[in-house]
Design a protein around this motif. Structure first.
Motif, short mmCIF file in Angstrom:
data_model
loop_
_atom_site.label_atom_id
_atom_site.label_comp_id
_atom_site.label_asym_id
_atom_site.label_seq_id
_atom_site.Cartn_x
_atom_site.Cartn_y
_atom_site.Cartn_z
N UNK A 219 0.82 -1.22 0.00
CA UNK A 219 0.00 0.00 0.00
C UNK A 219 0.84 1.26 0.00
N UNK A 220 2.14 1.10 0.23
CA UNK A 220 3.03 2.27 0.27
C UNK A 220 2.93 3.02 1.59
N UNK A 221 2.32 2.39 2.61
CA UNK A 221 2.13 3.09 3.89
C UNK A 221 3.36 3.00 4.80
N UNK A 222 4.29 2.10 4.46
CA UNK A 222 5.48 1.96 5.31
C UNK A 222 6.65 2.73 4.72
N UNK A 223 7.40 3.39 5.58
CA UNK A 223 8.59 4.12 5.12
C UNK A 223 9.72 3.09 4.90
N UNK A 224 10.74 3.46 4.10
CA UNK A 224 11.87 2.53 3.91
C UNK A 224 12.51 2.12 5.24
N UNK A 225 12.56 3.07 6.19
CA UNK A 225 13.16 2.73 7.49
C UNK A 225 12.34 1.67 8.21
N UNK A 226 11.02 1.83 8.12
CA UNK A 226 10.14 0.83 8.78
C UNK A 226 10.31 -0.54 8.12
N UNK A 227 10.37 -0.52 6.79
CA UNK A 227 10.54 -1.79 6.08
C UNK A 227 11.85 -2.47 6.46
N UNK A 228 12.90 -1.65 6.58
CA UNK A 228 14.20 -2.21 6.99
C UNK A 228 14.09 -2.88 8.36
N UNK A 229 13.33 -2.20 9.23
CA UNK A 229 13.16 -2.77 10.57
C UNK A 229 12.40 -4.11 10.49
N UNK A 230 11.34 -4.14 9.67
CA UNK A 230 10.55 -5.38 9.54
C UNK A 230 11.42 -6.51 8.99
#
Lengths: 266, 267
Positions: A219-230
């Motif tokens: 959905x594009x709701x996560x920032x790249x930093x959040x994705x890296x954390x996931x």
């Protein structure tokens, strides 16, 4: 690990993958779990959430896909070793020079891959029928999230399969474990709707982080930093699962030798 | 005549109890609790939350009632199918077919325990609804609700009898059962409002057991009277009766064919 050993390990994974894939294609119950059940759940969820508009379709499709992955992992992955016991093939597998953990890895990978492939086909059909477009905002990030998710799922499968053997009551409770993970991992609704005390349980489940990564990237709701954390969390959980299951497989084989219980139904 | 009637009644009751004890010996209290109480509860919670996400938390009772009634399908489909198919898997089918017992009594008796069990499941489901989601039963006529649940459980178990016959000729019985269970979930109106579904789905829904039972239960729980749901329950009962008869005919046909071809317990 030497290069030669690595090549042999990959070879074992490939063989286990192929045999499991062939067996699944002739098992009606597996085909139900892979094709029909996720299709029906996806249709129901899409229909129930259709008032929320087309923006939710990708959320529902990804969420339903994850329910299918979990169901496959639980029933197929969980019974990876038990199934060999039922077929009377566990002793030759254990007696072979290959690691049981590597064989189970190949089997679970086949289950998850099959589930994933069929879902892509199913959901394309469903979105075509309902008429909602399926748009992934960032396909590359989604693809990376998918790879991390699959790896984490397969590693979780290694752990579950060993637990099913060691704690047989878990195997008997298998039906009870399906929906709680759908609920706790926020596959089809946000976990903020659940009572606060359940949140730590969600955080301890790798499928929750997989859902966060996939929903966020789609959905594009996560920032790249959040994705890296996931991704980092998924990797971390995977390492823990592999290490824990390695120890558990040793316990299984040790117990089997001591108790002579390798093919004993409990 | 009277003697035969008593004998048939005895076969009906004893057959029901013995078959349940023999074929469901694996259903230990912990397994029963897991598969009959906890698993349906978690499914109910899942759909209540999706419903709340879609329509707000006021819709909980709609999904609670729908999913509580689905409990009947768990006993009706899986239980009854295993009661018939189990004889084949355990190798006792030739003895049953070799006995002089009345086939109709023997066949229909297989659903008795599961009808009672299915009713218990619905009450447990509604109990969970009251405890967890504040389901309001103050306007409910308990006798009317009990009657609706009984008829619905009967019709669902009748579908199980039909599925059980299929289990005599297929190896993929779990595929058949699970598919039917999820189709009921989809078409019965447990989670989707039937009137909003595409026309062809509404037609399928109208022909299935459970659909009217769920609608009638919602009506009774919201304060409706038995008179209002009687026409629906009449159709629900007739659907059940039709399915039972169809199942019985198939049972007899398979018996005859299997005896002719010598395939009674060949998988």
């Amino acid at each position: 690990m030497t290069w030669d050993h690595f090549k042999k390990t990959v070879n074992v994974v490939t063989m286990a993958f192929e045999v499991e894939m062939r067996q699944n294609l002739t098992d009606g119950f597996v085909l139900f779990g892979i094709l029909l059940q996720p299709l029906i759940i996806a249709f129901m969820a899409l229909w129930m959430l259709k008032e929320k508009g087309p923006d939710y379709s990708i959320f529902v499709v990804v969420g339903s896909g994850m329910t299918g992955l979990w169901t496959t992992l639980l029933f197929q992955g969980g019974n990876s070793i038990t199934g060999e016991r039922w077929n009377g093939t566990l002793e030759p597998l254990v007696g072979s020079p290959s690691s049981l953990q590597v064989i189970v890895f190949g089997k679970v990978l086949a289950n998850i891959s099959q589930s994933l492939f069929s879902m892509v086909v199913c959901y394309s059909i469903i979105s075509f029928v309902i008429g909602y477009p399926l748009v992934i905002v960032d396909p590359m990030l989604f693809l990376i999230s998918l790879v991390f998710s699959i790896f984490a799922y397969v590693c979780f499968g290694l752990l579950i399969a060993s637990l099913f053997i060691l704690i047989r009551d878990i195997g008997r409770m298998i039906n009870t474990l399906e929906f709680p993970v759908y609920i706790l991992c926020g596959f089809l609704f946000p976990i903020t709707m659940l009572p606060g005390w359940t949140t730590p349980f969600s955080y301890l489940l790798s499928p929750y982080w997989a859902a966060q990564a996939l929903h966020g990237a789609a959905s594009g709701s996560a920032t790249p930093a959040q994705l890296l954390m996931y991704w980092g969390l998924l990797l971390g959980f995977s390492v823990i699962y592999v290490v824990a299951s390695r120890w558990l497989y040793r316990v299984i084989l040790y117990k089997a030798r001591v108790d002579a219980s390798l093919d004993t139904e409990g | 005549m009277g003697k035969r009637l008593i004998s048939n009644f005895r076969i009906f009751i004893e057959g029901a109890i013995l078959a349940y004890r023999a074929l469901f010996r694996w259903l230990q209290p912990s397994t029963y609790l897991a598969s009959k109480v906890l698993a349906p509860l978690t499914m109910m919670i899942f759909f209540v939350f999706i419903g709340a996400y879609a329509n707000g938390s006021n819709s909980a009772s709609y999904y609670v009632i729908g999913n509580a009634l689905i409990f009947t399908a768990s006993s009706g489909i899986f239980g009854v199918t295993m009661s018939i198919g189990g004889e084949r898997w355990t190798g006792t089918l030739p003895y049953l077919f070799g006995s002089p017992a009345n086939r109709l009594v023997m066949f229909s008796g297989r659903s008795l325990v599961h009808i009672l069990d299915g009713m218990l499941g619905v009450f447990i489901g509604l109990g969970w609804g009251v405890l967890l989601f504040g389901l309001d039963l103050t306007k409910t006529d308990p006798l009317a609700l009990g009657f609706v649940i009984l008829v619905t459980t009967f019709s669902t178990a009748s579908l199980g009898l039909l599925m059980g016959c299929l289990s005599l000729i297929t190896r993929n019985v779990m595929l058949v059962n699970n598919t039917m269970y999820f189709l009921l979930l989809l078409f019965s109106g447990a989670n989707l409002v039937v009137e909003t579904l595409p026309k062809w789905m509404q037609v399928v829904s109208a022909g299935l057991p459970l659909t009217r039972g769920i609608t009638a239960s919602r009506l009774i729980i919201s304060g409706g009277k038995l008179q209002e749901v009687l026409p629906m329950m009449r159709v629900e009962f007739l659907i059940g009766l039709g399915l039972s008869l169809l199942g019985y005919v198939m049972f007899r046909v398979f018996e005859t064919k299997a005896k002719q071809l010598g395939t009674l317990d060949i998988f």
